[in-house]
Design a protein around this motif. Sequence first.
Motif, PDB file in Angstrom:
ATOM      1  N   ILE A   1       3.457   2.866   8.672  1.00  0.00           N
ATOM      2  CA  ILE A   1       2.765   1.577   8.774  1.00  0.00           C
ATOM      3  C   ILE A   1       1.294   1.729   8.385  1.00  0.00           C
ATOM      4  O   ILE A   1       0.731   0.886   7.689  1.00  0.00           O
ATOM      5  CB  ILE A   1       2.920   1.006  10.194  1.00  0.00           C
ATOM      6  CG1 ILE A   1       4.355   0.492  10.380  1.00  0.00           C
ATOM      7  CG2 ILE A   1       1.916  -0.116  10.455  1.00  0.00           C
ATOM      8  CD1 ILE A   1       4.685   0.013  11.770  1.00  0.00           C
ATOM      9  N   LYS A   2       0.680   2.819   8.800  1.00  0.00           N
ATOM     10  CA  LYS A   2      -0.717   3.061   8.405  1.00  0.00           C
ATOM     11  C   LYS A   2      -0.838   3.182   6.891  1.00  0.00           C
ATOM     12  O   LYS A   2      -1.778   2.665   6.280  1.00  0.00           O
ATOM     13  CB  LYS A   2      -1.241   4.313   9.088  1.00  0.00           C
ATOM     14  CG  LYS A   2      -1.468   4.151  10.589  1.00  0.00           C
ATOM     15  CD  LYS A   2      -1.949   5.454  11.212  1.00  0.00           C
ATOM     16  CE  LYS A   2      -2.152   5.296  12.718  1.00  0.00           C
ATOM     17  NZ  LYS A   2      -2.579   6.580  13.357  1.00  0.00           N
ATOM     18  N   GLN A   3       0.119   3.867   6.280  1.00  0.00           N
ATOM     19  CA  GLN A   3       0.126   4.007   4.818  1.00  0.00           C
ATOM     20  C   GLN A   3       0.287   2.649   4.152  1.00  0.00           C
ATOM     21  O   GLN A   3      -0.395   2.334   3.170  1.00  0.00           O
ATOM     22  CB  GLN A   3       1.259   4.940   4.395  1.00  0.00           C
ATOM     23  CG  GLN A   3       1.437   5.061   2.883  1.00  0.00           C
ATOM     24  CD  GLN A   3       2.684   5.859   2.516  1.00  0.00           C
ATOM     25  OE1 GLN A   3       3.093   6.783   3.209  1.00  0.00           O
ATOM     26  NE2 GLN A   3       3.304   5.484   1.402  1.00  0.00           N
ATOM     27  N   ALA A   4       1.183   1.826   4.700  1.00  0.00           N
ATOM     28  CA  ALA A   4       1.415   0.496   4.137  1.00  0.00           C
ATOM     29  C   ALA A   4       0.157  -0.366   4.250  1.00  0.00           C
ATOM     30  O   ALA A   4      -0.199  -1.103   3.323  1.00  0.00           O
ATOM     31  CB  ALA A   4       2.584  -0.165   4.854  1.00  0.00           C
ATOM     32  N   LEU A   5      -0.520  -0.280   5.384  1.00  0.00           N
ATOM     33  CA  LEU A   5      -1.742  -1.059   5.583  1.00  0.00           C
ATOM     34  C   LEU A   5      -2.853  -0.608   4.645  1.00  0.00           C
ATOM     35  O   LEU A   5      -3.620  -1.422   4.125  1.00  0.00           O
ATOM     36  CB  LEU A   5      -2.201  -0.956   7.034  1.00  0.00           C
ATOM     37  CG  LEU A   5      -1.293  -1.627   8.068  1.00  0.00           C
ATOM     38  CD1 LEU A   5      -1.756  -1.292   9.477  1.00  0.00           C
ATOM     39  CD2 LEU A   5      -1.251  -3.143   7.864  1.00  0.00           C
ATOM     40  N   GLN A   6      -2.935   0.683   4.409  1.00  0.00           N
ATOM     41  CA  GLN A   6      -3.942   1.192   3.471  1.00  0.00           C
ATOM     42  C   GLN A   6      -3.671   0.670   2.064  1.00  0.00           C
ATOM     43  O   GLN A   6      -4.593   0.276   1.347  1.00  0.00           O
ATOM     44  CB  GLN A   6      -3.940   2.720   3.490  1.00  0.00           C
ATOM     45  CG  GLN A   6      -4.543   3.308   4.755  1.00  0.00           C
ATOM     46  CD  GLN A   6      -4.414   4.820   4.829  1.00  0.00           C
ATOM     47  OE1 GLN A   6      -3.841   5.451   3.943  1.00  0.00           O
ATOM     48  NE2 GLN A   6      -4.940   5.404   5.896  1.00  0.00           N
ATOM     49  N   GLN A   7      -2.381   0.641   1.670  1.00  0.00           N
ATOM     50  CA  GLN A   7      -2.036   0.092   0.364  1.00  0.00           C
ATOM     51  C   GLN A   7      -2.399  -1.387   0.293  1.00  0.00           C
ATOM     52  O   GLN A   7      -2.793  -1.891  -0.759  1.00  0.00           O
ATOM     53  CB  GLN A   7      -0.547   0.276   0.064  1.00  0.00           C
ATOM     54  CG  GLN A   7      -0.162  -0.185  -1.335  1.00  0.00           C
ATOM     55  CD  GLN A   7       1.333  -0.156  -1.589  1.00  0.00           C
ATOM     56  OE1 GLN A   7       2.098   0.375  -0.788  1.00  0.00           O
ATOM     57  NE2 GLN A   7       1.764  -0.751  -2.691  1.00  0.00           N
TER      58      GLN A   7
END
Length: 287
Positions: free
Chosen positions: A5-11
């Motif tokens: 989820i953190k990766q998705a939010l960064q994207q």
Amino acid sequence: MNQLIKQALQQAGDHSGLQTIRCLAGGSINESYYVETESRQYFIKYHTDAPDRFFALEAKGLELIRETHSISVPHVFALSDEKHRAYLVMEWVEGAPAADTDWKLGDRIAAMHQTIGEQHGFTDDTFIGTLPQPNRLCSSWLAYYRDKRLNRQLQLGIDSGIMTGKRRERMEKLLEKLDKWVPDDVAPSYLHGDLWGGNWLTGPGGEPYVIDPSFLYGDRHFELAFTEVFGGYSSDFYRGYEERFPLSPAYDDVKPLYQLYYLLVHLNMFGEAYGRSVDMILKRYVG
């Protein structure tokens, strides 16, 4: 999951602090999460084994609907179709129904249907539920519906063994005679493609939003017929629709044939519980 989820939010361009992650109930295909950061709220869908371009096609359908300027759809912030890491990051939509929300939904869907494409079908192969839905663009609605929709489900049923005997005979006979009932000279409207009662929700100010499209261009009556298969739509919805875009007098004659496609999909996905409904339609048209 937190790391994904953190990766998705960064994207999505959100580098603010993560405050809340809540797993949501409902939905048989994806895992769904409510996510809140210091900046905003999100709805994130995740699929452990998504087919190729699964979320990209959903996002494309939402954008095509948005371009009609007819009905609201959630904004897509980011997506990934990477194997075992597929996700879709969208805005969180929440609101309370107003007295005219159902009427607005019908009116907005009618406005979407008044947006016309150049041909029937779609440029990309899509999905209906988890079933692949091969597509092509076609000048003939009859040919597209027969060859790419009904015949596709027939072949899946033959392969699985659920389309046999009299059922198969009737289905093949129906395809031969389909031009008696299904029109060929209809406009290729913009269609959501999977407009069951769970694929719309209420946003701010009671404004309706549609979600989870399986987009195509085609006869608008095909879409309306599906809204009557499993319910979930009030009389105000149909009133709002017809006030903007009255239905064809031939709708009642062709409606079961359009519902047949979605019942075949459910027959192929979930089994014989839908067999009786399929058989009743086949008997009605070909005896």
